[in-house]
Write a protein that holds these residues in place. Structure first.
Motif, PDB file in Angstrom:
ATOM      1  N   HIS A 208       1.753  13.186 -18.388  1.00  9.16           N
ATOM      2  CA  HIS A 208       1.903  11.782 -18.744  1.00  9.16           C
ATOM      3  C   HIS A 208       0.622  11.298 -19.418  1.00  9.16           C
ATOM      4  O   HIS A 208      -0.464  11.818 -19.141  1.00  9.16           O
ATOM      5  N   VAL A 209       0.752  10.301 -20.269  1.00  6.97           N
ATOM      6  CA  VAL A 209      -0.421   9.709 -20.914  1.00  6.97           C
ATOM      7  C   VAL A 209      -1.324   9.051 -19.875  1.00  6.97           C
ATOM      8  O   VAL A 209      -2.554   9.165 -19.932  1.00  6.97           O
ATOM      9  N   LEU A 210      -0.721   8.384 -18.905  1.00  7.94           N
ATOM     10  CA  LEU A 210      -1.474   7.686 -17.848  1.00  7.94           C
ATOM     11  C   LEU A 210      -0.981   8.189 -16.494  1.00  7.94           C
ATOM     12  O   LEU A 210      -0.198   7.527 -15.816  1.00  7.94           O
ATOM     13  N   PRO A 211      -1.442   9.376 -16.077  1.00 11.23           N
ATOM     14  CA  PRO A 211      -0.877  10.062 -14.906  1.00 11.23           C
ATOM     15  C   PRO A 211      -1.223   9.389 -13.574  1.00 11.23           C
ATOM     16  O   PRO A 211      -2.308   9.555 -13.025  1.00 11.23           O
ATOM     17  N   GLY A 212      -0.280   8.607 -13.067  1.00  5.51           N
ATOM     18  CA  GLY A 212      -0.485   7.968 -11.767  1.00  5.51           C
ATOM     19  C   GLY A 212      -1.549   6.899 -11.789  1.00  5.51           C
ATOM     20  O   GLY A 212      -2.257   6.703 -10.797  1.00  5.51           O
ATOM     21  N   LEU A 213      -1.671   6.174 -12.897  1.00  2.00           N
ATOM     22  CA  LEU A 213      -2.704   5.144 -13.038  1.00  2.00           C
ATOM     23  C   LEU A 213      -2.206   3.818 -12.466  1.00  2.00           C
ATOM     24  O   LEU A 213      -1.208   3.273 -12.944  1.00  2.00           O
ATOM     25  N   PRO A 214      -2.877   3.255 -11.464  1.00  2.00           N
ATOM     26  CA  PRO A 214      -2.444   1.965 -10.903  1.00  2.00           C
ATOM     27  C   PRO A 214      -2.846   0.811 -11.813  1.00  2.00           C
ATOM     28  O   PRO A 214      -3.975   0.757 -12.304  1.00  2.00           O
ATOM     29  N   ILE A 215      -1.931  -0.114 -12.045  1.00  2.00           N
ATOM     30  CA  ILE A 215      -2.229  -1.319 -12.808  1.00  2.00           C
ATOM     31  C   ILE A 215      -1.666  -2.530 -12.074  1.00  2.00           C
ATOM     32  O   ILE A 215      -0.846  -2.390 -11.165  1.00  2.00           O
TER      33      ILE A 215
ATOM     34  N   ILE B 292       1.616   3.396 -12.254  1.00  2.00           N
ATOM     35  CA  ILE B 292       2.230   2.879 -11.040  1.00  2.00           C
ATOM     36  C   ILE B 292       1.760   1.437 -10.871  1.00  2.00           C
ATOM     37  O   ILE B 292       0.683   1.072 -11.337  1.00  2.00           O
ATOM     38  N   VAL B 293       2.579   0.622 -10.237  1.00  2.00           N
ATOM     39  CA  VAL B 293       2.241  -0.784 -10.040  1.00  2.00           C
ATOM     40  C   VAL B 293       1.519  -0.932  -8.709  1.00  2.00           C
ATOM     41  O   VAL B 293       2.113  -0.746  -7.654  1.00  2.00           O
ATOM     42  N   LEU B 294       0.218  -1.248  -8.781  1.00  2.00           N
ATOM     43  CA  LEU B 294      -0.542  -1.455  -7.545  1.00  2.00           C
ATOM     44  C   LEU B 294      -0.067  -2.709  -6.826  1.00  2.00           C
ATOM     45  O   LEU B 294       0.023  -2.739  -5.601  1.00  2.00           O
ATOM     46  N   GLY B 295       0.240  -3.751  -7.606  1.00  2.00           N
ATOM     47  CA  GLY B 295       0.710  -4.991  -6.995  1.00  2.00           C
ATOM     48  C   GLY B 295       1.049  -6.025  -8.048  1.00  2.00           C
ATOM     49  O   GLY B 295       0.887  -5.803  -9.249  1.00  2.00           O
ATOM     50  N   LYS B 296       1.540  -7.168  -7.580  1.00  2.00           N
ATOM     51  CA  LYS B 296       1.922  -8.275  -8.444  1.00  2.00           C
ATOM     52  C   LYS B 296       0.805  -9.315  -8.452  1.00  2.00           C
ATOM     53  O   LYS B 296       0.440  -9.885  -7.424  1.00  2.00           O
ATOM     54  N   ASN B 297       0.288  -9.565  -9.635  1.00  2.00           N
ATOM     55  CA  ASN B 297      -0.838 -10.477  -9.781  1.00  2.00           C
ATOM     56  C   ASN B 297      -0.450 -11.940  -9.613  1.00  2.00           C
ATOM     57  O   ASN B 297       0.622 -12.379 -10.031  1.00  2.00           O
ATOM     58  N   ASN B 298      -1.370 -12.683  -9.030  1.00  2.00           N
ATOM     59  CA  ASN B 298      -1.235 -14.131  -8.911  1.00  2.00           C
ATOM     60  C   ASN B 298      -1.164 -14.762 -10.307  1.00  2.00           C
ATOM     61  O   ASN B 298      -1.677 -14.208 -11.282  1.00  2.00           O
ATOM     62  N   LEU B 299      -0.530 -15.910 -10.390  1.00  2.00           N
ATOM     63  CA  LEU B 299      -0.399 -16.633 -11.646  1.00  2.00           C
ATOM     64  C   LEU B 299      -0.251 -18.105 -11.341  1.00  2.00           C
ATOM     65  O   LEU B 299       0.088 -18.483 -10.215  1.00  2.00           O
ATOM     66  N   VAL B 300      -0.516 -18.942 -12.321  1.00  2.00           N
ATOM     67  CA  VAL B 300      -0.189 -20.347 -12.172  1.00  2.00           C
ATOM     68  C   VAL B 300       1.329 -20.457 -12.086  1.00  2.00           C
ATOM     69  O   VAL B 300       2.055 -19.770 -12.803  1.00  2.00           O
ATOM     70  N   GLU B 301       1.800 -21.308 -11.204  1.00  2.00           N
ATOM     71  CA  GLU B 301       3.231 -21.443 -10.941  1.00  2.00           C
ATOM     72  C   GLU B 301       4.034 -21.597 -12.239  1.00  2.00           C
ATOM     73  O   GLU B 301       3.730 -22.452 -13.074  1.00  2.00           O
TER      74      GLU B 301
ATOM     75  N   ASP C 134       0.817  -1.215   0.000  1.00  2.00           N
ATOM     76  CA  ASP C 134       0.000   0.000   0.000  1.00  2.00           C
ATOM     77  C   ASP C 134       0.851   1.265   0.000  1.00  2.00           C
ATOM     78  O   ASP C 134       0.586   2.202  -0.758  1.00  2.00           O
ATOM     79  N   GLU C 135       1.839   1.300   0.858  1.00  2.00           N
ATOM     80  CA  GLU C 135       2.607   2.526   1.015  1.00  2.00           C
ATOM     81  C   GLU C 135       3.397   2.860  -0.244  1.00  2.00           C
ATOM     82  O   GLU C 135       3.482   4.013  -0.643  1.00  2.00           O
ATOM     83  N   LYS C 136       3.975   1.846  -0.880  1.00  2.00           N
ATOM     84  CA  LYS C 136       4.703   2.097  -2.122  1.00  2.00           C
ATOM     85  C   LYS C 136       3.755   2.635  -3.193  1.00  2.00           C
ATOM     86  O   LYS C 136       4.077   3.573  -3.925  1.00  2.00           O
ATOM     87  N   ALA C 137       2.571   2.017  -3.306  1.00  2.00           N
ATOM     88  CA  ALA C 137       1.611   2.464  -4.322  1.00  2.00           C
ATOM     89  C   ALA C 137       1.139   3.883  -4.038  1.00  2.00           C
ATOM     90  O   ALA C 137       1.077   4.726  -4.949  1.00  2.00           O
ATOM     91  N   LEU C 138       0.815   4.171  -2.789  1.00  2.00           N
ATOM     92  CA  LEU C 138       0.326   5.513  -2.441  1.00  2.00           C
ATOM     93  C   LEU C 138       1.426   6.561  -2.563  1.00  2.00           C
ATOM     94  O   LEU C 138       1.169   7.697  -2.977  1.00  2.00           O
ATOM     95  N   SER C 139       2.634   6.181  -2.212  1.00  2.00           N
ATOM     96  CA  SER C 139       3.757   7.117  -2.357  1.00  2.00           C
ATOM     97  C   SER C 139       3.969   7.470  -3.830  1.00  2.00           C
ATOM     98  O   SER C 139       4.170   8.640  -4.178  1.00  2.00           O
ATOM     99  N   ALA C 140       3.908   6.463  -4.694  1.00  2.00           N
ATOM    100  CA  ALA C 140       4.057   6.714  -6.128  1.00  2.00           C
ATOM    101  C   ALA C 140       2.909   7.577  -6.651  1.00  2.00           C
ATOM    102  O   ALA C 140       3.097   8.445  -7.512  1.00  2.00           O
ATOM    103  N   ALA C 141       1.705   7.361  -6.111  1.00  2.00           N
ATOM    104  CA  ALA C 141       0.549   8.165  -6.527  1.00  2.00           C
ATOM    105  C   ALA C 141       0.718   9.624  -6.110  1.00  2.00           C
ATOM    106  O   ALA C 141       0.382  10.542  -6.869  1.00  2.00           O
ATOM    107  N   ARG C 142       1.236   9.850  -4.909  1.00  2.00           N
ATOM    108  CA  ARG C 142       1.465  11.228  -4.439  1.00  2.00           C
ATOM    109  C   ARG C 142       2.488  11.934  -5.330  1.00  2.00           C
ATOM    110  O   ARG C 142       2.326  13.111  -5.681  1.00  2.00           O
TER     111      ARG C 142
END
Length: 491
Positions: A85-92, A133-142, A65-73
């Motif tokens: 930016h084309v995608l200004p502070g967009l979390p994906i 900005i990267v909100l998080g790392k998505n789950n995947l099949v191993e 959370d903190e990394k994502a919010l810091s990047a958003a700020r």
């Protein structure tokens, strides 16, 4: 799911709460932030809350959370200072097969759980450069080695339209998180259908570019011959924009005419409808009627009675033969502190059994050199010739159901019944792997819902290298078909 939650951050007084902000597409969210209707920080807070509230979907492995919010700020400050930016502070979301220097990369394994790369994958750098900005790392099949969404280490990914059903795989977390409105878009990977299958089963858009169009640098491979990275979103236009960013093209979208007059679509029923669930075939036929009514010319084609065996045997020969050398080289080159052998020993039993049988040189069904060379030098060119001769000489794209059934239940993911026939999980890629084998771009868009409320996808495959034309065509088809209602979990 592992979370590193940061301290709660107060919403700036200037921020405006946008009702249903989570429903915004990637482009809509960018427009809202640019127009100062919402800040990146506030938008990120909304999505992070949803991510925590819907954690049972197991769509993320890591969220900080903190990394994502810091990047958003930072993004908000840069925008206020006049930086555009084309995608200004967009979390994906980003599939956890991509290297990310700010978040750990596990490849879905337990043995690499603590690995922190020194650099970002090239595509991650590109989208960050556009403001994402990267909100998080998505789950995947191993190790991206499966089609149902099972991860024994980080949890079974669950379908937002019905949590008792699979998401599809291997980009399971990306499709689930986009469908559940946790992020507006995600980066996935596709070798035989790993973007398109989960996108179809979760009711979102998934685009597999022509191999080589998107960089695979810094992304764990299965087969460098078949692999490609690509986007998942809720609108074709969002995939089109991410494609431009990833490839260094113009981020502006070309205008498209209403309707489908002047477009030519091919249908190959003998292969792509063979074994389909009757409800899938019914919805597909209704969709084709809609496309004709919108002005499309639809031609029936036949790829040959031997097309299925020709593609299947050779496709899997490449898939399995490439895995050990390509993964080994990736681990070495990217300085990942685990070995191929350590990954193999830690695999979930179903995947481990397949590696033991098909991937290891000692396996009883390992593809020997002669069979591999025949697949590359004889069978692949023949399949490519058939697509050119039978399809692309007569049509702009070939269309078909992305999967021949809706998402099976999690309880029956390894073996289930379709049209009175017992099939296994590999059946989910039956319609997607021909494009992978032939090196074609393909896109899955939502086609409709079954009577049980499960999504189905319509795939359009274009000729190799004609990705932009395929995306523009898919946007026109999307306008004709319309959009699915959000899953109940997302309301």
């Amino acid at each position: 799911m592992s979370y590193a939650a940061g301290a709660a951050v107060a919403t700036p007084a200037s921020a405006v709460d946008l009702p249903q902000a989570h429903e915004l597409s990637l482009i809509e969210a960018a427009q809202a932030i640019t127009a100062k209707r919402i800040t990146s920080e506030r938008y990120s807070e909304v999505l992070l809350k949803r991510t925590h509230d819907l954690a049972f979907l197991n769509s993320f492995i890591t969220v900080d959370d903190e990394k994502a919010l810091s990047a958003a700020r930072v993004a908000d400050k840069e925008r206020l200072a006049g930086k555009r930016h084309v995608l200004p502070g967009l979390p994906i979301g980003v599939k956890d097969s991509y290297l990310t220097k700010d978040l750990p990369t596990s490849f879905g394994t337990q043995v690499a759980r603590g690995f922190r790369p020194a650099t970002d994958a090239k595509v991650v750098s590109a989208v960050k450069g556009a403001g994402c900005i990267v909100l998080g790392k998505n789950n995947l099949v191993e190790m991206s080695y499966g089609l149902t969404g099972l991860n024994a280490h980080y949890g079974q990914a669950k379908n937002p339209y019905n949590a008792l059903h699979v998401t599809g795989g291997s980009s399971c977390g990306g499709a689930a998180s986009v469908a559940a409105r946790l992020v507006p878009a995600a980066l996935g990977g596709d070798t035989v259908g790993s973007i398109r299958v989960p996108s179809a089963l979760c009711g979102v858009v998934g685009f597999k570019p022509t191999p080589g169009r998107w960089s695979g640098s810094g992304v764990a491979p299965i087969s460098n011959t078949l692999d490609t990275t690509g986007p998942i979103a809720r609108r074709v236009s969002d995939c089109e924009l991410l494609d431009a960013i990833a490839t260094g093209g113009s981020p502006s979208l070309q205008r498209i005419p209403a309707g489908l007059r002047g477009t030519r679509l091919a249908v190959a029923r003998r292969y792509y409808l063979d074994g389909a669930d009757p409800e899938v075939e019914k919805i597909f036929n209704e969709t084709i009627s809609k496309l004709k009514d919108a002005g499309a010319s639809v031609v029936e084609v036949d790829l040959g009675g031997d097309f299925g065996p020709l593609v299947e045997e050779a496709n899997w020969a490449l898939f399995f033969h490439d895995t050990q050398p390509d993964v080994t080289a990736f681990l070495r080159d990217q300085k990942v502190p685990v070995t191929f052998e350590e990954i193999y020993e830690g695999l979930e039993p179903h995947i481990k059994a397949r590696w033991q049988r098909f991937v290891l040189e000692t396996g009883p069904d390992y593809t020997r050199k002669a069979a591999y060379q025949e697949a590359v030098a004889v069978r692949r060119p023949e399949v490519q010739r058939r697509f050119v001769r039978e399809v692309f000489s007569r049509a702009d794209a070939i269309v078909f159901p992305t999967t021949l059934c809706a998402a099976p239940t999690i309880a029956e993911q390894w073996q289930f019944s379709v049209a009175g026939r017992t099939v296994n999980d590999v059946f989910l890629s039956r319609n997607t792997y021909p494009a992978s084998f032939a090196g074609l771009p393909g896109i899955s868009i939502p086609m409709g819902l079954t009577k049980n409320g499960l999504p189905l996808g319509l795939e359009l495959d274009g000729s190799s290298g004609n990705d932009r034309a395929l995306l523009a065509l898919a946007r026109r088809v999307e306008q004709v078909i319309g959009f699915l209602p959000p899953p109940q979990v997302a309301t």
